[in-house]
Each structure stands twice: as structure tokens, then as C-alpha cells.
Write a protein that holds these residues in place. Structure first.
Motif, PDB file in Angstrom:
ATOM      1  N   HIS A 173       0.835  -1.222  -0.014  1.00  0.00           N
ATOM      2  CA  HIS A 173      -0.078   0.082   0.143  1.00  0.00           C
ATOM      3  C   HIS A 173       0.857   1.304  -0.074  1.00  0.00           C
ATOM      4  O   HIS A 173       1.864   1.252   0.654  1.00  0.00           O
ATOM      5  N   VAL A 174       0.570   2.318  -0.777  1.00  0.00           N
ATOM      6  CA  VAL A 174       1.188   3.629  -1.002  1.00  0.00           C
ATOM      7  C   VAL A 174       0.197   4.576  -0.700  1.00  0.00           C
ATOM      8  O   VAL A 174      -0.851   4.651  -1.178  1.00  0.00           O
ATOM      9  N   THR A 175       0.511   5.542   0.278  1.00  0.00           N
ATOM     10  CA  THR A 175      -0.051   6.816   0.554  1.00  0.00           C
ATOM     11  C   THR A 175       0.771   7.842  -0.336  1.00  0.00           C
ATOM     12  O   THR A 175       1.876   8.013   0.265  1.00  0.00           O
ATOM     13  N   VAL A 176       0.056   8.655  -0.938  1.00  0.00           N
ATOM     14  CA  VAL A 176       0.816   9.755  -1.620  1.00  0.00           C
ATOM     15  C   VAL A 176       0.352  11.157  -0.991  1.00  0.00           C
ATOM     16  O   VAL A 176      -0.899  11.673  -1.253  1.00  0.00           O
ATOM     17  N   LEU A 177       1.152  11.831  -0.327  1.00  0.00           N
ATOM     18  CA  LEU A 177       0.675  13.280  -0.051  1.00  0.00           C
ATOM     19  C   LEU A 177       1.243  14.275  -1.093  1.00  0.00           C
ATOM     20  O   LEU A 177       2.366  14.448  -1.200  1.00  0.00           O
ATOM     21  N   THR A 178       0.218  15.020  -1.414  1.00  0.00           N
ATOM     22  CA  THR A 178       0.460  15.935  -2.715  1.00  0.00           C
ATOM     23  C   THR A 178      -0.254  17.069  -3.150  1.00  0.00           C
ATOM     24  O   THR A 178      -1.564  17.074  -2.300  1.00  0.00           O
ATOM     25  N   LEU A 179       0.001  18.069  -3.537  1.00  0.00           N
ATOM     26  CA  LEU A 179      -0.919  19.296  -3.695  1.00  0.00           C
ATOM     27  C   LEU A 179      -1.729  19.046  -5.086  1.00  0.00           C
ATOM     28  O   LEU A 179      -2.549  19.869  -5.517  1.00  0.00           O
ATOM     29  N   PHE A 180      -1.053  17.979  -5.963  1.00  0.00           N
ATOM     30  CA  PHE A 180      -1.799  17.455  -7.124  1.00  0.00           C
ATOM     31  C   PHE A 180      -2.324  16.102  -7.270  1.00  0.00           C
ATOM     32  O   PHE A 180      -1.618  15.293  -7.904  1.00  0.00           O
ATOM     33  N   PRO A 181      -3.336  15.881  -6.332  1.00  0.00           N
ATOM     34  CA  PRO A 181      -3.976  14.265  -6.287  1.00  0.00           C
ATOM     35  C   PRO A 181      -4.340  13.812  -7.583  1.00  0.00           C
ATOM     36  O   PRO A 181      -4.460  12.632  -7.925  1.00  0.00           O
ATOM     37  N   GLU A 182      -4.663  14.691  -8.538  1.00  0.00           N
ATOM     38  CA  GLU A 182      -5.113  14.336  -9.876  1.00  0.00           C
ATOM     39  C   GLU A 182      -4.066  13.643 -10.769  1.00  0.00           C
ATOM     40  O   GLU A 182      -4.592  13.171 -11.801  1.00  0.00           O
ATOM     41  N   MET A 183      -2.957  13.873 -10.244  1.00  0.00           N
ATOM     42  CA  MET A 183      -1.788  13.289 -11.104  1.00  0.00           C
ATOM     43  C   MET A 183      -1.808  11.803 -10.760  1.00  0.00           C
ATOM     44  O   MET A 183      -0.831  11.313 -11.737  1.00  0.00           O
ATOM     45  N   PHE A 184      -2.404  11.452 -10.025  1.00  0.00           N
ATOM     46  CA  PHE A 184      -2.337   9.815  -9.579  1.00  0.00           C
ATOM     47  C   PHE A 184      -3.721   9.147  -9.801  1.00  0.00           C
ATOM     48  O   PHE A 184      -4.877   9.789  -9.451  1.00  0.00           O
ATOM     49  N   PRO A 185      -3.605   7.889 -10.123  1.00  0.00           N
ATOM     50  CA  PRO A 185      -2.507   7.049 -10.428  1.00  0.00           C
ATOM     51  C   PRO A 185      -1.882   7.289 -12.045  1.00  0.00           C
ATOM     52  O   PRO A 185      -0.927   7.013 -12.050  1.00  0.00           O
ATOM     53  N   GLY A 186      -2.380   8.546 -12.910  1.00  0.00           N
ATOM     54  CA  GLY A 186      -1.893   8.446 -13.995  1.00  0.00           C
ATOM     55  C   GLY A 186      -1.406   7.488 -14.724  1.00  0.00           C
ATOM     56  O   GLY A 186      -2.174   6.587 -14.929  1.00  0.00           O
ATOM     57  N   PRO A 187      -0.152   7.201 -15.242  1.00  0.00           N
ATOM     58  CA  PRO A 187       0.285   6.211 -15.957  1.00  0.00           C
ATOM     59  C   PRO A 187       0.307   4.999 -15.235  1.00  0.00           C
ATOM     60  O   PRO A 187       0.387   3.905 -16.114  1.00  0.00           O
ATOM     61  N   LEU A 188       0.168   5.113 -13.902  1.00  0.00           N
ATOM     62  CA  LEU A 188       0.031   3.662 -13.026  1.00  0.00           C
ATOM     63  C   LEU A 188      -1.173   3.112 -13.152  1.00  0.00           C
ATOM     64  O   LEU A 188      -1.277   2.095 -12.692  1.00  0.00           O
ATOM     65  N   GLY A 189      -2.242   3.721 -13.729  1.00  0.00           N
ATOM     66  CA  GLY A 189      -3.571   3.006 -14.070  1.00  0.00           C
ATOM     67  C   GLY A 189      -3.577   2.253 -15.280  1.00  0.00           C
ATOM     68  O   GLY A 189      -4.506   1.779 -15.767  1.00  0.00           O
ATOM     69  N   HIS A 190      -2.390   2.199 -15.955  1.00  0.00           N
ATOM     70  CA  HIS A 190      -2.261   1.343 -17.237  1.00  0.00           C
ATOM     71  C   HIS A 190      -1.242   0.262 -17.121  1.00  0.00           C
ATOM     72  O   HIS A 190      -0.664   0.166 -16.295  1.00  0.00           O
ATOM     73  N   SER A 191      -1.390  -0.596 -18.018  1.00  0.00           N
ATOM     74  CA  SER A 191      -0.405  -1.787 -18.426  1.00  0.00           C
ATOM     75  C   SER A 191      -0.496  -2.595 -17.061  1.00  0.00           C
ATOM     76  O   SER A 191      -1.430  -2.851 -16.430  1.00  0.00           O
ATOM     77  N   LEU A 192       0.860  -3.273 -16.599  1.00  0.00           N
ATOM     78  CA  LEU A 192       0.859  -4.194 -15.568  1.00  0.00           C
ATOM     79  C   LEU A 192       0.478  -3.565 -14.255  1.00  0.00           C
ATOM     80  O   LEU A 192      -0.068  -4.263 -13.426  1.00  0.00           O
TER      81      LEU A 192
END
Length: 276
Positions: free
Chosen positions: A10-29
Motif C-alpha cells: 500500500h502507498v499513500t501519496v501526500l501531494t498538492l496535485f492528487p489528480e496526477m495519480f494514478p496517472g500512468p500507473l493506471g495502465h499496463s501491468l
């Protein structure tokens, strides 16, 4: 209703731009593994932890200088909330990584470490960085992608997550592939070829068409060593240092061929080598 299974990671990302995730991580493997629940992602908007009407996450640096610095009170609230959420989900809060140019350079060894742990928090900085007291208070681990500067920690976080996810059980289709990739043996990867056997007058090395697996393995190792020595002297030095000197290798080979392995009976009756 099927019973939910705990993710491998599990990963938690603290960011000012949450819309950038999952980004490319939502594709492929990585995307398929995310859908299956092999890993889970939670993104927290740092700005939601502000308390003033302007939702300020940064302020001018003490001592003067250009740019702005992310506030410690806001970041502290975000980090504490991330830990609380992880604990509520039955997860043991793990290391907290701050993506920073001054951090330890991310390498495959660190990626393997992180992949072996169940939970990670990533803090994506912006502006001139974050207040140093946050790093001290929460013992943040600073990690860098290399000697260059990005506009924020988000691109670095995406790269780190991708590197970790592909090592999780069941994500890679061929388990052997991961062990032969660049950096896994301390070497860069050997060249790859596929059909057609001759293309634009360039032929595939004959050894790869021979069907002789030992010769193929030897050729690939030789090529990996040659490429590493020419392109990454730093890796090559570490590789040599981690292995016996050539003379030692030859002595061991001569001794192994001249002296048959002696065996002794172990308490359970099985034979065992007399060498440790």
C-alpha cells in the motif's frame, strides 16, 4: 459479496496535485495489479489540511531568499492523518519518503527494500522544498531520482511506485525476467534480438540461434559485463569488488576439479559437504 484481501503493498501519496495519480500507473501491468488489489493507492491533498481562509500551504523562508517553503504545521497534519488512516485500515505505517534532490539516489536495492515492506508514504514537495523541522520530527527518508531538479515530487513518486509495483508477486508475467534486468546482478542488461533474423543487413548473433543454452547465458553475461564496463564505470567497479579476483576464481576451479568433494554424515543421516 467476496471477502476482500489485504494488498501485498500500500502507498499513500501526500501531494498538492492528487489528480496526477494514478496517472500512468493506471495502465499496463501496474494498472492491472491495481485493479486486482495487488497494491492499493491512497492520495491525500495537502491543501485540505490548511486552516486559513486562503488555504496557504507555504510561506516565505526565514533568513530571506527566493521562493517559498512548505509549512510544517500543514505537512505535520497531513502526515499524521496518513498514519491514522493506515492504522485504521489494519496496516502498519512504514517508512515515509520525501522526494528530494538531496536525498539518497534511488537504486534497485532500495526498490527491493521498499517492495518487501507492506506500507509506504510518499511526500511530494513543491516550491523550494519543505520546512526542515518536518524532516526531523517524522524522520523522513529523503530519496532522489538523480542529479537533476524536477518541478515537484510527483513525477519522482510515479517512477518510484512503478519500480516497486513491478516487483510485487504476480505482477510480472515471467518471474525470470526480473532477475535478468539491468541492475539486478549489478550489471546493465545485455542486448536483445527478435525476428526477423536479418534486418537491414544486420544479423542476429549466431550464438542466439544455436539453441545452446549455456553458450547463450555465457554470451549474455559477457555482453552485460562489456556494456557495464564501457558505460557505467561506477557499477563496474562495484561489480568487480563484489566478486573474487580472477586468480582466486582460477584457483578455486583447479581445486574443485582436482579434489573430489568430501562428505560427512550429518545427524539426520544425510551427506553434507565438509566445507562451509
Amino acid at each position: 459479496m467476496t471477502e476482500s484481501k489485504s494488498p501485498f503493498w500500500h502507498v499513500t501519496v501526500l501531494t498538492l496535485f492528487p489528480e496526477m495519480f494514478p496517472g500512468p500507473l493506471g495502465h499496463s501491468l501496474a494498472g492491472k495489479a491495481l485493479e486486482k488489489g495487488t497494491w492499493t493507492l491512497e492520495k491525500l491533498d495537502i491543501r485540505s489540511f490548511t486552516r486559513d481562509k486562503h488555504r496557504s500551504v507555504d510561506d516565505t523562508p526565514f533568513g530571506g531568499g527566493p521562493g517559498m517553503v512548505m509549512r510544517p504545521d500543514v505537512l505535520d497534519a497531513a502526515i499524521c492523518d496518513a498514519k491514522a488512516r493506515q492504522a485504521a485500515a489494519g496496516l502498519t505505517p512504514g517508512r515515509i519518503v520525501y522526494l528530494s534532490p538531496r536525498g539518497r539516489v534511488l537504486d534497485q536495492a532500495l526498490v527491493r527494500e521498499i517492495a518487501s515492506e507492506g506500507c509506504l508514504t510518499l511526500l511530494c514537495g513543491r516550491y523550494e522544498g519543505i520546512d526542515e523541522r518536518v524532516i526531523e520530527e517524522h524522520r523522513l527518508e529523503e530519496v532522489s531520482l538523480g542529479d537533476f531538479v524536477l518541478s515537484g515530487g510527483e513525477p519522482a513518486a510515479l517512477c518510484l511506485i512503478d519500480a516497486v509495483v513491478r516487483l510485487l508477486p504476480g505482477v510480472m508475467g515471467n518471474v525470470e525476467t526480473a532477475g535478468e534486468e539491468s541492475f539486478e546482478r549489478g550489471l546493465l542488461e545485455y542486448p536483445h534480438y527478435t525476428r526477423p533474423p536479418v534486418w537491414n543487413g544486420r544479423a542476429v548473433p549466431e550464438v542466439l540461434l544455436s539453441g545452446h543454452h549455456e553458450k547463450v547465458r555465457a554470451w549474455r553475461l559477457e555482453q552485460a559485463e562489456k556494456i557495464t564496463q564501457g558505460r557505467r564505470p561506477d557499477l563496474w567497479s562495484d561489480y568487480l569488488a563484489s566478486r573474487p579476483a580472477p586468480k582466486v576464481k582460477k584457483r578455486r576451479a583447479r581445486r574443485a576439479s582436482a579434489e573430489p568433494t568430501k562428505t560427512t554424515a550429518t545427524p539426520d543421516g544425510n551427506g553434507g559437504s565438509d566445507e562451509g
